[in-house]
Design a protein around this motif. Structure first.
Motif, short mmCIF file in Angstrom:
data_model
loop_
_atom_site.label_atom_id
_atom_site.label_comp_id
_atom_site.label_asym_id
_atom_site.label_seq_id
_atom_site.Cartn_x
_atom_site.Cartn_y
_atom_site.Cartn_z
N SER A 59 0.83 -1.21 0.00
CA SER A 59 0.00 0.00 0.00
C SER A 59 0.87 1.26 0.00
O SER A 59 0.55 2.25 -0.68
CB SER A 59 -0.94 0.00 1.20
OG SER A 59 -0.21 -0.06 2.41
N ARG A 96 2.22 1.54 -3.48
CA ARG A 96 1.15 1.98 -4.38
C ARG A 96 0.90 3.48 -4.24
O ARG A 96 0.73 4.18 -5.25
CB ARG A 96 -0.13 1.20 -4.07
CG ARG A 96 -1.32 1.55 -4.95
CD ARG A 96 -2.61 1.11 -4.28
NE ARG A 96 -2.74 1.75 -2.98
CZ ARG A 96 -3.29 1.16 -1.91
NH1 ARG A 96 -3.73 -0.09 -1.98
NH2 ARG A 96 -3.39 1.81 -0.77
N ARG A 152 1.28 6.11 -7.11
CA ARG A 152 0.14 6.94 -7.51
C ARG A 152 0.58 8.38 -7.70
O ARG A 152 0.20 9.04 -8.67
CB ARG A 152 -0.97 6.84 -6.46
CG ARG A 152 -2.27 7.57 -6.84
CD ARG A 152 -3.31 7.40 -5.73
NE ARG A 152 -4.61 7.90 -6.13
CZ ARG A 152 -5.01 9.17 -6.03
NH1 ARG A 152 -4.15 10.08 -5.54
NH2 ARG A 152 -6.21 9.54 -6.41
N ASN A 190 -8.89 9.34 -11.15
CA ASN A 190 -9.95 8.36 -11.28
C ASN A 190 -9.48 7.14 -12.07
O ASN A 190 -9.82 5.99 -11.74
CB ASN A 190 -11.17 8.98 -11.95
CG ASN A 190 -12.34 8.02 -12.01
OD1 ASN A 190 -12.75 7.45 -10.99
ND2 ASN A 190 -12.87 7.82 -13.21
N ASP A 202 -7.28 5.08 -9.71
CA ASP A 202 -8.01 4.40 -8.63
C ASP A 202 -8.86 3.26 -9.17
O ASP A 202 -8.98 2.21 -8.52
CB ASP A 202 -8.87 5.42 -7.89
CG ASP A 202 -8.03 6.45 -7.14
OD1 ASP A 202 -6.83 6.17 -6.87
OD2 ASP A 202 -8.55 7.54 -6.84
N ARG A 203 -9.45 3.42 -10.35
CA ARG A 203 -10.22 2.31 -10.94
C ARG A 203 -9.29 1.16 -11.30
O ARG A 203 -9.61 -0.01 -11.10
CB ARG A 203 -10.95 2.78 -12.21
CG ARG A 203 -12.18 3.62 -11.94
CD ARG A 203 -13.01 3.81 -13.20
NE ARG A 203 -12.24 4.37 -14.30
CZ ARG A 203 -11.96 3.72 -15.42
NH1 ARG A 203 -12.38 2.46 -15.59
NH2 ARG A 203 -11.28 4.31 -16.39
N PHE A 250 -6.42 0.33 -9.95
CA PHE A 250 -5.81 -0.32 -8.79
C PHE A 250 -6.83 -0.81 -7.76
O PHE A 250 -6.43 -1.32 -6.70
CB PHE A 250 -4.81 0.62 -8.12
CG PHE A 250 -3.42 0.51 -8.70
CD1 PHE A 250 -2.44 -0.23 -8.06
CD2 PHE A 250 -3.10 1.12 -9.91
CE1 PHE A 250 -1.17 -0.35 -8.59
CE2 PHE A 250 -1.84 1.01 -10.45
CZ PHE A 250 -0.86 0.27 -9.80
N ALA A 251 -8.09 -0.72 -8.07
CA ALA A 251 -9.10 -1.17 -7.11
C ALA A 251 -8.93 -2.67 -6.84
O ALA A 251 -9.01 -3.49 -7.76
CB ALA A 251 -10.49 -0.89 -7.66
N GLY A 252 -8.68 -3.01 -5.57
CA GLY A 252 -8.55 -4.42 -5.20
C GLY A 252 -7.25 -5.08 -5.60
O GLY A 252 -7.09 -6.29 -5.42
N ARG A 300 -2.23 -5.82 -12.38
CA ARG A 300 -1.76 -6.54 -11.20
C ARG A 300 -0.38 -7.15 -11.45
O ARG A 300 0.51 -7.09 -10.59
CB ARG A 300 -2.75 -7.64 -10.82
CG ARG A 300 -2.38 -8.32 -9.51
CD ARG A 300 -3.27 -9.48 -9.16
NE ARG A 300 -2.98 -9.99 -7.82
CZ ARG A 300 -3.36 -11.16 -7.36
NH1 ARG A 300 -4.09 -11.98 -8.13
NH2 ARG A 300 -3.04 -11.54 -6.14
#
Length: 438
Positions: free
Chosen positions: A69, A72, A76, A87, A90-91, A93-95, A178
């Motif tokens: 994290s 990340r 970011r 946006n 964040d989309r 890297f979601a999960g 990922r």
């Protein structure tokens, strides 16, 4: 084939990109995904000469001290400063969490490889030939338009399509974001993965694909032509006119993108990539060196028999390739072979593309036989060979198991000392001689 250090691209000017390669530039086996050009999918064992082994050597898995994290969040900030929309990031890297299977694949070093003839037999299977022939008929209009726009012949283009993804059937099922985030985070060789991850975010921001559908190999190769993100950004095209460069589900976009890449790599329409040749008795096999390029006419003057296909190629620059040493088939390889090497820096891969493309036209059958009584050296045996050559006073380079230009040069020198044909080909007999200290 030729050799020098490291994979596709083949890795020449893409040295930094070769970070994900386990094999040599211009090595005999296709690499895991060149830094800037596509490679065969790991999901197709028939298309890769690298055989997996339960004894594959792996480096210990030690994760970075910093948390994912924290990495990340730092990445970011870097991505946003380079123009990525918050946006979009964040989309994407979601999960997302690190994928241990990607780290394992990146660090594995297969101990055993398949002989080049077994690789070619798998790559040029009857099924693949029939499927390619049928698809050339089905997509004839698209291929006509691609040839006209990019000047790249359809046969090798469809062959690459077959080699990379079995004509779109096996494109990889891993999240590209990922996989690349894992490779960038775990820190062993992050520069390549960082660049590819930023490029992947640019693709998402452009709107060509949604994060959930951006799937590929563990190394980040994507789509029917297995482009990595930076290659996608520089060479992918929207050929079907729907406003998106979609190499995943549009065969027209995928084929045209590959053609664009080959065009930029110097493809010459209407010329072969490789010519099967016969060498005269007493030939100096040390001439089989990628750095030695001569006009076809000069090779002919040395007694190399080229056949009728070379009638219009007398002035073209060619190198001699002996993929299995002097006992196996011989080829003169030309500019288009070198263009394929830029797609995947493996002589076996380039030869497979060349022969498969010819098979679509009913050609490409080999007239010479392979030395099937030989087995390729294992990785540990290749390392031993290099160490023994060094001890014998030669300079093969680092003992890494990669048979590159320096190792082949050292092998030639040792073969000449023994009075053997100096083809630079590593085999068990050579290793045995070194073990005996001769």
């Amino acid at each position: 084939m030729f050799d020098a250090p490291a994979p596709s691209l083949m890795f020449r000017s893409l040295a930094a990109a070769s970070a994900l390669t386990l094999l040599s530039s211009c090595a005999d086996a296709p690499a895991q995904k060149a830094a800037s050009a596509p490679q065969p999918p790991v999901s197709q064992p028939a298309s890769s000469p690298v055989a997996t082994s339960a004894q594959s050597a792996q480096a210990p898995m030690v994760m970075p001290a910093v948390s994912f994290s924290a990495w990340r969040d730092a990445f970011r900030r870097e991505a946003l400063s380079s123009g990525i929309d918050p946006n979009t990031f964040d989309r994407a890297f979601a999960g997302i969490t690190p994928d241990p299977s990607v780290i394992s694949a990146d660090r594995s070093q297969p101990e055993f490889t398949r002989p080049v003839w077994e690789y070619l037999e798998g790559a040029i299977s009857p099924y693949r030939v029939r499927k390619g022939q049928a698809l050339m008929i089905e997509h004839a209009a698209t291929l006509d338009a691609i040839e006209q726009r990019f000047g790249v012949d359809r046969e090798p283009l469809v062959a690459i399509w077959g080699m990379e993804s079995s004509f779109g059937q096996f494109m990889g099922d891993k999240s590209v974001i990922r996989s690349l985030a894992t490779l960038a985070y775990e820190g062993r060789r992050p520069a390549f993965a960082h660049a590819q991850l930023l490029a992947a975010l640019q693709i998402l921001q452009h709107g060509d694909i949604q994060p959930a559908r951006m799937l590929g190999s563990w190394a980040g190769a994507m789509g029917q032509t297995q482009f990595i993100p930076t290659t996608y950004n520089s060479h992918a095209v929207d050929f079907d006119g729907d406003g998106r460069r979609n190499i995943w589900s549009s065969s027209a976009d995928a084929l045209a993108s590959a053609a664009h890449y080959l065009q930029a790599s110097g493809w010459r329409k209407g010329q072969p990539a490789a010519l099967q040749v016969q060498l005269p008795q007493g030939f100096d096999y040390a001439q089989a060196d990628a750095d030695i390029r001569r006009p076809v006419a000069q090779w002919q003057a040395l007694g190399v028999q080229t056949g009728t296909q070379a009638a219009s190629l007398s002035g073209e620059s060619a190198s001699l390739l002996l993929p299995a040493g002097y006992r196996g088939p011989a080829f003169l390889v030309l500019d288009n072979f070198r263009a394929i090497l830029k797609y995947n820096n493996s002589s076996s891969y380039a030869l497979a593309v060349s022969l498969l493309g010819e098979r679509f036209d009913g050609r490409g059958e080999l007239t010479a036989s392979w030395p099937r009584d030989e087995r390729p050296l294992s990785r540990s045996e290749r390392v031993e060979l290099q160490e023994s050559l060094t001890a014998a006073g030669y300079s093969p380079g680092a003992p890494d198991g990669i048979i590159g230009a320096n190792t082949r040069k050292a092998i030639r020198g040792y073969q000449q000392r023994l009075g053997w044909p100096a083809d630079g080909y590593p085999n068990l007999e050579l290793l045995m001689q070194l073990r005996e200290g001769r």
